[in-house]
Design an enzyme around this catalytic site. Structure first.
Site, PDB file in Angstrom:
ATOM      1  CB  SER A  66      -0.934  -0.019   1.215  1.00 31.26           C
ATOM      2  OG  SER A  66      -0.184  -0.073   2.416  1.00 31.26           O
ATOM      3  CE1 TYR A  67       1.451   7.815  -1.787  1.00 31.90           C
ATOM      4  CE2 TYR A  67       1.111   8.376   0.517  1.00 31.90           C
ATOM      5  CZ  TYR A  67       1.550   8.716  -0.753  1.00 31.90           C
ATOM      6  OH  TYR A  67       2.090   9.954  -0.973  1.00 31.90           O
TER       7      TYR A  67
END
Length: 731
Positions: free
Chosen positions: A321-322
């Protein structure tokens, strides 16, 4: 015909956003064919990071081009951006696409955070865009996340406030940096130091903390101490103990230590008390960027920037994820996907021994799943696009493995230890203490092998004993030692230090503000700040330890008690910026306050100048620092001809070396610091010219301080050190 134009932040991000849909690559953009999400298709283009930049001072007013105290402060009435010269072609591509009649809507698809918001909006402003705009807001680049994001776009006004926050931050930082950098540079040049001294709202307080630690080390007076250790024999059991008085084991007088040892030798010993305490350790939180950077630095010595770069590559590949997240929590929506992700991880050989999981679901565990503690992004986790780490390069393997293991560990039980303390008394007078621990439940430590708790040096495997059992002192020893100064920060610790800088503020309210914000800098900017401090020669990193340079120390000494070097200013600013991001404060009012602060910082510097006292040795050394002029670095000062070849000797960071190193591998070098003493350029020049330096005072070896020379030995082709107290040593 109605077609949206999607603008991504970077080309590789753009490719990922187009991947779920049928598309064709064009020059500078991608054409997405009609599909369920985009019934009439779409165009997708991208920025290349920051396409635009704030214009330099002279483009507001020609008088600001020349660096002069008379033209300060530099305070534009309003701020303007311009397209970077080397990014013009891509800017023109975006502008031309916006002009197309079939384009009826713009989708901003920069990173889902303040900086990504500003990058795209500034481009649209420079293009004078009038077409309606929406916002893509996603935390991973998997096909599922991308499609879901495009089907649930935000309205433009939903994220407008974080754009105002980003702009307020950039413009205020520009004013503070521009004015403070010029005033300190000009005032120091008046002292004969020809270099540029860059300052900043975040970089300067960070540097001040590093310098503070260095001065604590320099001021530390090491003192000898002694410890008395005994080996006790009780029946068939042996264990060690250390003499103590009210928990203090160090004895500051040698004669006292000898007296205690002599008293205890061969004497009767009795177990006075046994304390047992059970401690439970919960699995570690999921990673945010700071904790990932700190862990990677601790384990692999990766710099914070390297860890961020690796994590960004993994994000673009769609497998985490980010990465620029400041949260260690996820929402229930992400937690619902964990069983699918973990099932895929179970199929990778290196993780199979950890399954089945002791805790099948953490959906209702608020240590990990807590919507209230998720900010713009949730914790850094593997996505459903699980990949075998062995298919990645080594650096990516290590970071990806850390992230996978954190998620597995969250599904394990707590780790439990029993800590035992035995109090032994000798001849009913001298007291000794023995410590040990025993693992009761391994729990999550099965997955995460490195320990995150400080290991006690005196811990041992203790035998099973009972209170009031008696025996004898079998052996007694005296161990000597010296008190140690505080340790220098590692790069990983520096990230944590920036995040927790509030503890260096005495005011309780300011402490609370800094804790509620993000400390010094943000998750996205801290690694960059450390890189800036390196590039500007304020700090050096040697064997993962952070040292301030003479230049860095000089700047902080010059700034003194000014608020510029205090985390307090950042605390106040971050609170107001946070309020701007929530739509609760005015950007214009904030910028007016920043202008007043810029004026105050200039006045503070002028007032402080009268108290500056620099040694002639420091001024001589710093007067040779490299000066950057119009973006071009002046050639470094040649200090003399190399003793081994026809090259020239110049300063190379923390040593002096030959310019022919690249051509002929000439290995002539002299360390800038020898036996605690900095060797000046003046003395290196004299060594090269005359074969010997002037007398250098203040060398240290152990507890001794003495004077000496450096001399070239032509027979051995090396430099030797000459001092009255020591025989010649080849350096």
């Amino acid at each position: 015909m109605s077609i949206p134009l999607i603008i991504a932040e970077k080309p590789d991000q753009g490719a990922k956003l187009a991947a779920p849909f049928p598309h064709k690559k064009r020059k500078g953009y991608i054409e997405i064919a009609p599909n369920q999400t985009f019934p009439q298709g779409a165009y997708l283009t991208w920025a290349v990071g920051h396409l635009c930049e704030l214009v330099p001072p002279e483009e507001y007013d020609a008088k600001w081009k020349r660096w002069s105290l008379n033209t300060l402060p530099i305070l534009p009435e309003s701020f303007q951006y311009k397209v970077k010269r080397d990014k013009w072609n891509q800017f023109k591509m975006i502008k031309d696409l916006l002009k197309r009649s079939e384009i009826t809507e713009v989708i901003m698809a920069g990173d889902a955070e303040r900086e990504g918001e500003a990058i795209i909006r500034i481009i649209l402003k420079q293009c004078h865009n009038r077409k309606p705009t929406k916002r893509l807001w996603i935390s991973s680049l998997t096909e599922k996340a991308v499609i879901n994001g495009f089907q649930n776009l935000l309205n433009e006004q939903d994220t407008r406030s974080i754009y105002f926050e980003a702009m307020s931050r950039a413009c205020a930082d520009w004013m503070i940096g521009m004015n403070a950098s010029r005033v300190y540079t000009l005032l120091l040049q008046g002292k004969g130091i020809r270099d540029v001294f860059s300052t900043g709202r975040v970089q300067t307080p960070t540097l001040a903390l590093i310098v503070k630690r260095e001065k604590e080390i320099e001021d530390f007076k090491s003192e000898p101490f002694w410890e008395v250790k005994a080996v006790f024999q009780i029946d068939n059991n042996r264990y060690e103990g250390k003499w103590h008085h009210e928990q203090e084991t160090r004895i500051m007088e040698q004669r006292k230590a000898i007296a205690i040892a002599q008293f205890c030798e061969g004497k009767r010993a009795r177990i006075e008390d046994i304390e047992k305490e059970r401690k439970e350790f919960q699995p570690p939180f999921l990673f945010n960027l700071s904790s990932l950077q700190a862990t990677a630095n601790k384990l692999f010595k990766y710099s914070p920037k390297k860890t961020l770069d690796i994590a960004q590559r993994l994000y673009v590949k769609g497998i985490i994820s980010y990465p620029r997240s400041d949260s260690s929590f996820v929402t229930k929506e992400e937690a619902l996907a964990f069983p699918e992700i973990l099932n895929k991880i179970n199929k990778i050989e290196q993780y199979q021994d950890y399954f089945p999981l002791p805790v099948p679901s953490i959906l209702n565990n608020k240590r990990f799943v807590n919507e209230k503690k998720v900010t713009d992004h949730y914790a850094i986790i593997p996505t459903e696009q699980v990949t075998n780490p062995l298919s990645l390069d080594k650096d990516e393997q290590q970071i990806y493995d850390l992230i996978i293991r954190r998620l597995i560990a969250a599904h394990y039980e707590k780790s439990i230890f029993d800590y035992t303390t035995i109090h032994t008394i000798v001849d009913e007078r001298a007291k000794f203490i023995s410590k040990g621990k025993q693992m009761i439940q391994e729990g999550w430590r099965k997955i995460i092998h490195y320990s995150e708790e400080k290991k006690e040096a005196d811990e041992q495997a203790l035998p099973i004993l009972e209170k009031d059992e008696t025996g004898i002192v079998k052996k007694i020893t005296i161990k000597d030692g010296k008190t140690q100064p505080p340790k220098r920060y590692t790069e990983g610790q520096l990230i944590t230090l920036m995040k927790t800088a509030g503890k260096f503020i005495e005011d309780a309210e300011m402490q609370s503000i800094l804790r509620k914000t993000e400390g010094l800098g943000t998750e996205a900017t801290r690694a960059g700040i450390i890189t800036v401090l390196k590039d500007r020669k304020y700090i050096e990193v040697t064997k993962n330890l952070v040292y301030p340079t003479k230049k860095g120390i000089l700047l902080i000494d010059s700034i003194g008690e000014s608020i510029l070097s205090s985390p307090e200013m950042t605390a106040k600013w971050e609170q107001r910026l946070h309020e701007i991001g929530e739509g609760k404060a005015s950007p214009n009012v904030f910028l007016e306050q920043a202008k007043k602060l810029s004026v105050k910082l200039i006045n503070d510097a002028k007032t402080a100048e009268s108290n500056w006292k620099f040694t002639s040795e420091l001024l001589e050394e710093l007067s040779h620092l490299t000066v950057k002029n119009k973006g071009k670095e002046r050639s470094k000062t040649k200090l003399g001809k190399c003793k081994k070849c026809e090259g020239s000797i110049i300063e190379k960071g923390n040593f002096y070396g030959c310019t022919n190193y690249q051509k002929t591998n000439c290995d002539f070098t002299v360390s800038k610091k020898i036996l605690g003493k900095t060797i000046s350029q003046k003395n290196i020049s004299k060594l090269l010219k005359d074969g010997k330096t002037d007398l250098i005072k203040g060398f240290k070896k152990g507890e001794k301080t003495f004077d000496g020379f450096l001399e070239w030995n032509p027979e051995k082709q090396s430099i030797q050190f000459l001092a009255k107290s020591y025989s010649n040593e080849i350096l």
